[in-house]
Design a protein around this motif. Structure first.
Motif, PDB file in Angstrom:
ATOM      1  N   ASN A  29     -32.230  17.212  27.850  1.00 11.50           N
ATOM      2  CA  ASN A  29     -31.158  16.229  27.917  1.00 11.50           C
ATOM      3  C   ASN A  29     -31.457  15.087  28.875  1.00 11.50           C
ATOM      4  O   ASN A  29     -30.876  14.008  28.745  1.00 11.50           O
ATOM      5  CB  ASN A  29     -29.833  16.914  28.245  1.00 11.50           C
ATOM      6  N   MET A  30     -32.357  15.303  29.818  1.00 13.29           N
ATOM      7  CA  MET A  30     -32.815  14.183  30.619  1.00 13.29           C
ATOM      8  C   MET A  30     -33.598  13.210  29.731  1.00 13.29           C
ATOM      9  O   MET A  30     -33.413  11.983  29.829  1.00 13.29           O
ATOM     10  CB  MET A  30     -33.679  14.646  31.794  1.00 13.29           C
ATOM     11  N   ILE A  31     -34.422  13.736  28.849  1.00 14.47           N
ATOM     12  CA  ILE A  31     -35.126  12.875  27.883  1.00 14.47           C
ATOM     13  C   ILE A  31     -34.115  12.126  27.024  1.00 14.47           C
ATOM     14  O   ILE A  31     -34.227  10.909  26.812  1.00 14.47           O
ATOM     15  CB  ILE A  31     -36.059  13.711  26.989  1.00 14.47           C
ATOM     16  N   LEU A  32     -33.110  12.848  26.537  1.00 10.81           N
ATOM     17  CA  LEU A  32     -32.120  12.229  25.655  1.00 10.81           C
ATOM     18  C   LEU A  32     -31.322  11.141  26.364  1.00 10.81           C
ATOM     19  O   LEU A  32     -31.102  10.060  25.806  1.00 10.81           O
ATOM     20  CB  LEU A  32     -31.175  13.314  25.117  1.00 10.81           C
ATOM     21  N   GLY A  33     -30.873  11.420  27.590  1.00  9.42           N
ATOM     22  CA  GLY A  33     -30.094  10.426  28.319  1.00  9.42           C
ATOM     23  C   GLY A  33     -30.884   9.166  28.593  1.00  9.42           C
ATOM     24  O   GLY A  33     -30.389   8.042  28.399  1.00  9.42           O
ATOM     25  N   VAL A  34     -32.123   9.332  29.051  1.00  9.61           N
ATOM     26  CA  VAL A  34     -32.972   8.178  29.334  1.00  9.61           C
ATOM     27  C   VAL A  34     -33.259   7.400  28.051  1.00  9.61           C
ATOM     28  O   VAL A  34     -33.196   6.158  28.029  1.00  9.61           O
ATOM     29  CB  VAL A  34     -34.277   8.621  30.015  1.00  9.61           C
ATOM     30  N   SER A  35     -33.547   8.119  26.961  1.00 10.99           N
ATOM     31  CA  SER A  35     -33.893   7.425  25.711  1.00 10.99           C
ATOM     32  C   SER A  35     -32.689   6.704  25.119  1.00 10.99           C
ATOM     33  O   SER A  35     -32.835   5.608  24.563  1.00 10.99           O
ATOM     34  CB  SER A  35     -34.494   8.404  24.695  1.00 10.99           C
ATOM     35  N   MET A  36     -31.478   7.263  25.264  1.00 14.11           N
ATOM     36  CA  MET A  36     -30.305   6.559  24.743  1.00 14.11           C
ATOM     37  C   MET A  36     -30.060   5.270  25.512  1.00 14.11           C
ATOM     38  O   MET A  36     -29.701   4.243  24.913  1.00 14.11           O
ATOM     39  CB  MET A  36     -29.063   7.451  24.803  1.00 14.11           C
ATOM     40  N   ILE A  37     -30.252   5.304  26.813  1.00 12.99           N
ATOM     41  CA  ILE A  37     -30.113   4.076  27.596  1.00 12.99           C
ATOM     42  C   ILE A  37     -31.162   3.052  27.162  1.00 12.99           C
ATOM     43  O   ILE A  37     -30.855   1.865  26.975  1.00 12.99           O
ATOM     44  CB  ILE A  37     -30.219   4.383  29.097  1.00 12.99           C
ATOM     45  N   ALA A  38     -32.401   3.492  26.968  1.00 14.96           N
ATOM     46  CA  ALA A  38     -33.468   2.576  26.560  1.00 14.96           C
ATOM     47  C   ALA A  38     -33.183   1.972  25.190  1.00 14.96           C
ATOM     48  O   ALA A  38     -33.347   0.755  24.978  1.00 14.96           O
ATOM     49  CB  ALA A  38     -34.803   3.314  26.533  1.00 14.96           C
ATOM     50  N   VAL A  39     -32.734   2.804  24.241  1.00 13.42           N
ATOM     51  CA  VAL A  39     -32.406   2.300  22.905  1.00 13.42           C
ATOM     52  C   VAL A  39     -31.245   1.311  22.976  1.00 13.42           C
ATOM     53  O   VAL A  39     -31.269   0.249  22.336  1.00 13.42           O
ATOM     54  CB  VAL A  39     -32.075   3.473  21.958  1.00 13.42           C
ATOM     55  N   SER A  40     -30.235   1.632  23.773  1.00 12.29           N
ATOM     56  CA  SER A  40     -29.080   0.744  23.914  1.00 12.29           C
ATOM     57  C   SER A  40     -29.485  -0.594  24.527  1.00 12.29           C
ATOM     58  O   SER A  40     -29.056  -1.662  24.061  1.00 12.29           O
ATOM     59  CB  SER A  40     -28.009   1.418  24.773  1.00 12.29           C
ATOM     60  N   GLU A  41     -30.305  -0.548  25.566  1.00 14.36           N
ATOM     61  CA  GLU A  41     -30.770  -1.789  26.180  1.00 14.36           C
ATOM     62  C   GLU A  41     -31.573  -2.631  25.197  1.00 14.36           C
ATOM     63  O   GLU A  41     -31.454  -3.871  25.174  1.00 14.36           O
ATOM     64  CB  GLU A  41     -31.615  -1.472  27.418  1.00 14.36           C
ATOM     65  N   ALA A  42     -32.374  -1.970  24.353  1.00 17.27           N
ATOM     66  CA  ALA A  42     -33.182  -2.701  23.377  1.00 17.27           C
ATOM     67  C   ALA A  42     -32.301  -3.393  22.344  1.00 17.27           C
ATOM     68  O   ALA A  42     -32.564  -4.543  21.954  1.00 17.27           O
ATOM     69  CB  ALA A  42     -34.160  -1.749  22.695  1.00 17.27           C
ATOM     70  N   PHE A  43     -31.233  -2.720  21.909  1.00 20.60           N
ATOM     71  CA  PHE A  43     -30.341  -3.361  20.936  1.00 20.60           C
ATOM     72  C   PHE A  43     -29.603  -4.545  21.550  1.00 20.60           C
ATOM     73  O   PHE A  43     -29.419  -5.578  20.896  1.00 20.60           O
ATOM     74  CB  PHE A  43     -29.344  -2.345  20.371  1.00 20.60           C
ATOM     75  N   VAL A  44     -29.171  -4.410  22.791  1.00 17.72           N
ATOM     76  CA  VAL A  44     -28.500  -5.534  23.449  1.00 17.72           C
ATOM     77  C   VAL A  44     -29.470  -6.694  23.634  1.00 17.72           C
ATOM     78  O   VAL A  44     -29.121  -7.865  23.418  1.00 17.72           O
ATOM     79  CB  VAL A  44     -27.891  -5.084  24.789  1.00 17.72           C
ATOM     80  N   LEU A  45     -30.701  -6.397  24.014  1.00 15.27           N
ATOM     81  CA  LEU A  45     -31.711  -7.444  24.123  1.00 15.27           C
ATOM     82  C   LEU A  45     -31.955  -8.091  22.767  1.00 15.27           C
ATOM     83  O   LEU A  45     -32.049  -9.331  22.655  1.00 15.27           O
ATOM     84  CB  LEU A  45     -33.020  -6.868  24.674  1.00 15.27           C
ATOM     85  N   GLY A  46     -32.040  -7.262  21.712  1.00 13.76           N
ATOM     86  CA  GLY A  46     -32.232  -7.808  20.365  1.00 13.76           C
ATOM     87  C   GLY A  46     -31.110  -8.742  19.966  1.00 13.76           C
ATOM     88  O   GLY A  46     -31.352  -9.789  19.342  1.00 13.76           O
ATOM     89  N   GLU A  47     -29.880  -8.388  20.316  1.00 14.89           N
ATOM     90  CA  GLU A  47     -28.739  -9.263  20.029  1.00 14.89           C
ATOM     91  C   GLU A  47     -28.921 -10.621  20.701  1.00 14.89           C
ATOM     92  O   GLU A  47     -28.684 -11.672  20.073  1.00 14.89           O
ATOM     93  CB  GLU A  47     -27.447  -8.610  20.524  1.00 14.89           C
ATOM     94  N   ARG A  48     -29.344 -10.609  21.944  1.00 12.67           N
ATOM     95  CA  ARG A  48     -29.526 -11.866  22.683  1.00 12.67           C
ATOM     96  C   ARG A  48     -30.656 -12.717  22.087  1.00 12.67           C
ATOM     97  O   ARG A  48     -30.635 -13.942  22.180  1.00 12.67           O
ATOM     98  CB  ARG A  48     -29.827 -11.558  24.147  1.00 12.67           C
ATOM     99  N   LEU A  49     -31.627 -12.022  21.476  1.00 12.02           N
ATOM    100  CA  LEU A  49     -32.777 -12.734  20.907  1.00 12.02           C
ATOM    101  C   LEU A  49     -32.572 -13.091  19.437  1.00 12.02           C
ATOM    102  O   LEU A  49     -33.478 -13.640  18.805  1.00 12.02           O
ATOM    103  CB  LEU A  49     -34.035 -11.882  21.062  1.00 12.02           C
ATOM    104  N   GLY A  50     -31.396 -12.786  18.911  1.00 16.40           N
ATOM    105  CA  GLY A  50     -31.078 -13.171  17.532  1.00 16.40           C
ATOM    106  C   GLY A  50     -31.485 -12.171  16.477  1.00 16.40           C
ATOM    107  O   GLY A  50     -31.432 -12.481  15.278  1.00 16.40           O
TER     108      GLY A  50
END
Length: 304
Positions: free
Chosen positions: A179-200
């Motif tokens: 679950n440490m892997i899962l928690g870290v990976s969910m944050i990373a995936v979420s950050e990537a989607f927010v970054l993708g939104e900002r980049l169009g």
């Protein structure tokens, strides 16, 4: 795993909440005699409708059981309950604790069970409410080979996979590491989607790339934190939980305790524990842990 349940067992199931209730129901549906107890009357009534025999007390549930399964919120609940259950059970009864608790508490519970003449296994689960209902959970077991084999027919009914991870406490160790892997990976995936939104980038475009490239992971392909790409993910149900934020915060807190006690350099794991503790303080059990994407988006100055 066979999934046939083997010979009919008499099982005491203590803790019939969102996870324990469906697990007990699956055992009853497979033909086992299941006597259940929960402090919440509504949970006990729901289990009874699914074929579980309601018991008026935890001690009463275990009196004639050959296997006792517990699914409780924290280690202190398990240890306190064992003080009641162990004297009430028959010698040689197999105790299987499916709660997610501290490794030290799991080892203490094992020691108390063995000292009382019982057999014991820690067997926390992964798969959330969906997995509990479908009988597709993954069990991570700690204890002896004989105890693992003895629990096998029941784990077959409730899950799709069971792994014997080692001695007492090893199941809990595997759970908090996973679950440490899962928690870290969910944050990373979420950050990537927010970054993708900002980049169009559209959510679908990023998903189509990452899900078939090196960014692929469970947090993306199964529990995608944005609506659209994975229709079955909680993001498409306004983040109604499969795995609640509060539970992720709890598990990461256990992992953080183990990291600190072991002197491990785990900056991402510790930071994930902090972020989920803050997030869960606001949403508790009301939101899925993938909803942290909205917090990341808001903190970047754009409301969800």
């Amino acid at each position: 795993m066979s999934g046939d349940g083997g010979a009919r067992r008499t099982v005491a199931f203590i803790g019939l909440g969102h996870m324990g209730g469906p697990m007990a129901a699956n055992l009853a549906g497979a033909g086992h005699r299941v006597r259940g107890h929960d402090l919440v009357p509504e949970a006990l009534a729901a289990a009874a409708r699914a074929g579980v025999e309601p018991a008026g007390s935890a001690a009463g549930a275990v009196a004639d059981a050959d296997t006792v399964i517990t699914m409780l919120p924290a280690g202190r609940h398990v240890l306190d309950l064992y003080d009641t259950l162990l004297p009430a059970a028959r010698p040689g009864t197999l105790f299987v604790d499916c709660s997610t608790i501290d490794v030290a508490d799991a080892r203490t519970a094992h020691e108390r069970a063995v000292a009382a003449g019982m057999r014991a296994l820690d067997a926390p689960v992964s798969g959330g409410v969906v997995g509990a209902e479908a009988g597709t959970l993954t069990f991570m077991a700690g204890g002896g080979e004989a105890e693992f084999a003895g629990a096998g027919p029941l784990l077959d009914v409730m899950g799709g996979k069971a792994v014997h991870c080692g001695g007492p406490g090893a199941g809990q160790a595997a759970k908090i590491c996973n679950n440490m892997i899962l928690g870290v990976s969910m944050i990373a995936v979420s950050e990537a989607f927010v970054l993708g939104e900002r980049l169009g980038l559209s959510h679908q475009a990023l998903f189509d790339v990452a899900s078939t490239a090196s960014g692929q992971c469970w947090a993306l392909s199964v529990n995608c934190p944005v609506p659209g790409p994975v229709p079955t993910s909680p993001a498409n149900r306004d983040y109604r939980p499969g795995f609640a934020a509060a539970l992720m915060a709890k598990d990461l807190g256990l992992a953080a305790n183990a990291v600190k006690a072991g002197g491990v350099q785990a900056e991402l794991g510790l930071r994930a524990a902090e972020l989920y503790a803050e997030y869960a303080e606001r949403v508790g059990a009301a939101e899925d842990f993938s909803g942290i994407v909205r917090t990341i988006r808001e903190q970047g100055g754009e409301c969800a």
